[in-house]
Design an enzyme around this catalytic site. Structure first.
Site, short mmCIF file in Angstrom:
data_model
loop_
_atom_site.label_atom_id
_atom_site.label_comp_id
_atom_site.label_asym_id
_atom_site.label_seq_id
_atom_site.Cartn_x
_atom_site.Cartn_y
_atom_site.Cartn_z
N HIS A 60 0.84 -1.20 0.00
CA HIS A 60 0.00 0.00 0.00
C HIS A 60 0.88 1.25 0.00
CE1 HIS A 60 -4.02 1.85 1.51
NE2 HIS A 60 -3.22 2.84 1.17
N HIS A 80 1.09 5.05 -2.28
CA HIS A 80 0.50 5.88 -3.34
C HIS A 80 1.60 6.57 -4.14
CE1 HIS A 80 -3.81 5.90 -1.93
NE2 HIS A 80 -3.21 5.47 -0.84
N ASP A 114 1.34 9.19 -5.99
CA ASP A 114 1.26 10.64 -5.81
C ASP A 114 1.47 11.04 -4.36
OD1 ASP A 114 -1.23 9.31 -5.48
OD2 ASP A 114 -2.36 11.15 -5.73
N GLY A 166 -9.74 8.07 -1.36
CA GLY A 166 -10.32 9.40 -1.18
C GLY A 166 -11.09 9.43 0.12
N HIS A 206 -9.91 0.92 0.24
CA HIS A 206 -9.62 1.73 1.42
C HIS A 206 -10.87 1.70 2.30
CE1 HIS A 206 -6.21 3.65 -0.65
NE2 HIS A 206 -5.88 4.20 0.51
N GLU A 248 -10.73 3.41 7.87
CA GLU A 248 -9.65 4.35 8.21
C GLU A 248 -10.29 5.54 8.92
OE1 GLU A 248 -7.95 6.22 4.78
OE2 GLU A 248 -6.19 6.96 5.85
N ASP A 250 1.80 3.94 2.94
CA ASP A 250 0.72 4.81 2.47
C ASP A 250 1.31 5.96 1.63
OD1 ASP A 250 -1.93 5.23 2.09
OD2 ASP A 250 -2.31 6.26 3.98
O1 LIG Z 1 -4.87 7.05 3.32
C1 LIG Z 1 -5.58 7.41 2.38
N1 LIG Z 1 -6.93 7.26 2.44
C2 LIG Z 1 -7.76 7.59 1.44
N2 LIG Z 1 -7.31 8.12 0.28
C3 LIG Z 1 -5.98 8.31 0.15
C4 LIG Z 1 -5.08 7.97 1.16
N3 LIG Z 1 -3.84 8.30 0.73
C5 LIG Z 1 -3.98 8.81 -0.49
N4 LIG Z 1 -5.27 8.83 -0.86
C6 LIG Z 1 -5.86 9.33 -2.10
O2 LIG Z 1 -5.55 8.43 -3.14
C7 LIG Z 1 -5.31 9.16 -4.32
C8 LIG Z 1 -4.65 8.30 -5.36
O3 LIG Z 1 -3.38 7.86 -4.99
C9 LIG Z 1 -4.54 10.36 -3.81
O4 LIG Z 1 -4.56 11.43 -4.74
C10 LIG Z 1 -5.28 10.69 -2.53
O5 LIG Z 1 -6.37 11.55 -2.79
ZN LIG Z 2 -3.88 4.82 1.11
#
Ligand SMILES: O=c1[nH]cnc2c1ncn2[C@@H]1O[C@H](CO)[C@@H](O)[C@H]1O
Ligand SMILES: [Zn+2]
EC number: 3.5.4.4
Length: 361
Positions: free
Chosen positions: A18, A20, A22, A179, A206, A209, A299
């Site tokens: 996990h 991301h 970005d 998101g 997701h 959380e 994350d």
């Molecule tokens: O921990 C999280 N929980 C929910 N959404 C997340 C988390 N980290 C990142 N993103 C979302 O996932 C998109 C794509 O990678 C990111 O742009 C962010 O808005």
């Molecule tokens: Zn995430």
């Protein structure tokens, strides 16, 4: 045996499920790419920018944490930008000793300057291929699998699910939704999940959380998720602890443990968004003791100022864990990966087990 240190952990093979794309850019790269596309940033040098991300994400709220992504997504709108970010992601993970990583991003967020969905995936895949080849040449081989994410507040999940399936033999190994969680239940995207199941494809969601048990229950029992992104709120369905005379699992947490459903836990991220009060009080300790299928993840390395090795170091410090626990976490992650079984097994038998056998002495 002396306590294991961060630099020991960097040398051990690790598996990451996990992360991301970005959420893991190098601050210096953001500065250069922002300059090229004329995007204004909240800080002018790499150190200050890195600190800005961590401080702003340290908000106690998932919604405010997610606002920081405006500045990374803004510089990931061109083929050059996406290629570079993906390449550096593979190199940075490999340098940290990660041998297998599933990295996710939402293609629909990278269309602002005219790229097509396919163009985005092609650029990222090319970046990962180049980064992985360079890492291997440096003696740090890594395999990167891609998860395509759909944004849960938007309405493109079916399209993104179809995109993921189209690229299943070209580096994409799974699908996810991400998101803001409150107000956007996974069942909004049921069509996409049913489509993926019919295609025999893999997905994680997701859930659990920023919102609790109903979100986890929907993700599993309505949508059919293979894994839970976070899932940390599952502890709301557990009373007591093994230490004080036994823990009682509710129906949902018992189901998750019985079915060995992998939990993609992200300790530092959870502390920042308020999902856990501190690393020492993070439910990962309890979930480990109760032998859930626990995995440790980053994350967002940029927003948390972290890495796989740092997350593991923090857990060793907080819970007194050592190589035995790190081996368990790593094998749990590799068993739960979305690549084919024989390929997972090869990484476990040929890379992870021999390395930890030496470390365990
Ligand atoms: O921990 C999280 N929980 C929910 N959404 C997340 C988390 N980290 C990142 N993103 C979302 O996932 C998109 C794509 O990678 C990111 O742009 C962010 O808005
Ligand atoms: Zn995430």
């Amino acid at each position: 045996m002396a306590a294991i240190t961060h630099s020991d952990i960097v040398k051990a093979p690790k598996a990451l499920l996990h992360d991301h794309l970005d959420g893991g850019l190098r601050p210096a790269t953001i500065l250069e790419l922002a300059d090229a596309v004329g995007h204004r940033l909240p800080a002018g040098d790499a150190e200050a920018l890195g600190a800005w991300f961590v401080a702003s994400a340290d908000s106690g709220s998932l919604e405010r944490y997610l606002e920081t992504f405006a500045h990374t997504v803004a510089v990931m709108q061109t083929e050059t930008g996406l290629h570079r970010v993906a390449k550096e992601c593979a190199l940075d993970l490999a340098a940290d000793g990660v041998v297998y990583a599933e990295v996710r991003y939402a293609p629909e967020q990278h269309l602002e300057r005219g790229l097509s969905l396919d163009g985005v995936v092609d650029a990222v895949n090319a970046g990962f291929a180049e980064g992985s080849a360079e890492a291997a040449a440096l003696g740090r081989p890594i395999r990167v699998g891609v998860l395509l994410t759909a944004m849960r507040h938007a309405a493109r999940s079916q399209e993104i699910a179809e995109l993921a399936v189209r690229y299943r033999d070209a580096g994409v190994v799974g699908f996810d939704i991400a998101g803001a969680e409150a107000g956007f239940p996974p069942t909004r995207h049921l069509d996409a999940f049913e489509y993926l199941q019919r295609e025999n494809f893999h997905f994680t969601i997701h859930a659990g959380e920023a919102f609790g048990l109903p979100s986890i229950w929907q993700a599993l029992q309505w949508c059919g998720a293979d894994r839970l992104g976070h899932g940390v709120r599952l502890v709301d369905d557990i009373t007591g602890s093994p230490a004080d005379g036994g823990a009682m699992l509710g129906r949902l947490s018992a189901y998750v443990r019985d079915k060995r459903i992998p939990l993609e836990l992200c300790p530092s991220s959870n502390v920042q968004t308020g999902a856990a009060p501190s690393i020492a009080e993070h439910p990962i300790g309890l979930l480990h003791d109760l032998r859930f299928r626990v995995t440790v993840n980053t994350d967002n390395r940029l927003m948390s100022g972290t890495s796989m090795s740092r997350e593991m170091t923090l857990l060793c410090e907080a819970f007194g864990w050592g190589w035995a626990e790190l081996r368990w976490l790593t094998i749990n992650a590799m068993k739960s990966a979305f690549i084919p079984f024989d390929e997972r097994l090869a990484i476990i038998d040929e890379i992870i087990k021999p390395a930890y056998a030496k470390l365990l002495g």
